[in-house]
Enzyme design. Sequence first.
Site, PDB file in Angstrom:
ATOM      1  N   ASP A  78       0.663  -1.177   0.179  1.00 20.22           N
ATOM      2  CA  ASP A  78      -0.073  -0.028   0.051  1.00 20.22           C
ATOM      3  C   ASP A  78       0.906   1.320   0.064  1.00 20.22           C
ATOM      4  O   ASP A  78       1.713   1.283   0.675  1.00 20.22           O
ATOM      5  CB  ASP A  78      -0.876   0.172   1.303  1.00 20.22           C
ATOM      6  CG  ASP A  78      -1.928   1.183   1.174  1.00 20.22           C
ATOM      7  OD1 ASP A  78      -2.694   1.106   0.381  1.00 20.22           O
ATOM      8  OD2 ASP A  78      -2.061   1.686   2.077  1.00 20.22           O
ATOM      9  N   GLU A 136       1.938  -0.317  -4.884  1.00 22.47           N
ATOM     10  CA  GLU A 136       0.956   0.900  -5.154  1.00 22.47           C
ATOM     11  C   GLU A 136       1.550   2.163  -5.352  1.00 22.47           C
ATOM     12  O   GLU A 136       2.092   2.640  -4.433  1.00 22.47           O
ATOM     13  CB  GLU A 136      -0.162   0.849  -4.178  1.00 22.47           C
ATOM     14  CG  GLU A 136      -1.320   1.956  -4.652  1.00 22.47           C
ATOM     15  CD  GLU A 136      -2.276   2.391  -3.326  1.00 22.47           C
ATOM     16  OE1 GLU A 136      -3.446   2.838  -3.759  1.00 22.47           O
ATOM     17  OE2 GLU A 136      -1.789   2.347  -2.335  1.00 22.47           O
TER      18      GLU A 136
END
Length: 527
Positions: A201, A264
């Site tokens: 993330d 990401e």
Amino acid sequence: MAEPAWWQRGIIYQIYPRSFGDLDGDGIGDLAGIAARLDHLVRLGVDALWLSPIYPSPMADFGYDVADYEGIDPIFGTLADFDALVAAAHARGLRVLLDFVPNHSSDRHPWFLESRTSRSAPRRRWYVWRDPAPGGGPPNNWLSHFGGGAWAWDQATGQYYLHSFLKEQPDLNWRNPEVRRAMYGALRFWLARGVDGFRVDVLWLLMKDALFRDNPPNPAWKPGDREHDRLLPLHDADQPETLDLVMEMRAVLDEYPDRVLIGEIYLPVERLVAYYGRDLKGAHLPFNFQLIGAAWNAANIARLVAEYEAALPAGAWPNWVLGNHDQHRIATRIGAAQARVAAMLLLTLRGTPTIYYGEELGLTDVPIPPEAVWDPAERNEPGLGLGRDPERTPMPWDGTPGAGFTTGTPWLPVGADRDVLNVAAEERDPASMLHLYRALTGLRRGSEALTLGALEGLRAEGEVLRYVRRGAGERLAVLLNLGHAPQSVAEVAGEVLLSTHGDRPGEAVPGTLPLRPAEGVVMRLAA
């Protein structure tokens, strides 16, 4: 040449665990519900499932506020349930990827609870604490991605802590070697349990400017835009030292065979590709989100594909994404007809594709009434359309009130079109999006040209995007009408293998191919 890795040949499928399958009837998806639906993924033709966070969490941001990096939230089940899911997936030839959330923890994580007890607490330096500015107030002007400032005042210790998202999500201090050791230990915990890789993330946010300098104003920002975009994130994102951290993470994964590291990263393509790392020792797949925000026309898509291919470091493997849990669904963005063309684009471009759950059904965003909104992005900045609930709604398996997702009340409403857009109904309809996706994955898996071949002849001709995939003595032409009027494509001769309209397999093409509005075709070119 080395044998291609599974993730180079494979297709990744993202599951939002709260919304895929609920076996205990509480209205929230769980690990047992995912395990019960694995055969759908096998029939779909994907190779790996990526699970959005399932760790213990207060759910201020639905699992992206982690309270324990080595556990399972009871909402989803137990570690035994997770082990059973991994075993069931592996038995079917499916890989399992986890979301890893290293930029911040929950404010209820034991590390942070200790960190805020005093300035001399053993874990004080595990988080980013700063004195007020000389004149008082926050240490600098950094902004939260969820609205407002990025600093929260702690009265007890007289300092601010950094939170790039919610105040319940304090940023970890990745300049501290103890933090890095602890987080890499968490990676090893899951790798030892058989996890096949991680999607990391907000990877580009991990490191912050050592001097904590103010961010400059964004001259393009205007009232009504997202507040975070008011400043240019020069000092709280994409710092040079971040690439060293990515390479350290990669080294941890390299201790185990056949693992994949996905990042990401929302950055321009020239910065995105830096995350492959020196000598390709960074992320295997820095997520390429260009199709998500792209203007849907042939010239623009041809340009961004060409620019991305040109920017890739030598030997780097590309990847493509149409949607995810943070973005409006592709069928909402470009319409149902063009979503079929987008599916063909995703599964025929060079590189690893990722499918977001429900795309294979043609799902659209589900309107969420204000009283049913869960997402903090919408609650904190209402009216800007930032809410992510509409693309996170339950997977419809059948046309029943609970859509086959739950016997209880779904945590978010199911789409009103669930009687048509559901797995059972689309199974019965050979012209459905589900059958198109299966045909595309089947074609891809059976073709060396589509899985590993070169991309050639990329160009836009009016509203038609065309390119050739070449490999193992085979040349396949991909012809995509991104417009709403019939088109004619010249200089193609061969045989149609697949049309998004589903009715042309085996059609001979003597040299010119007519395309209907919003039609895509894959054809084998004559020698």
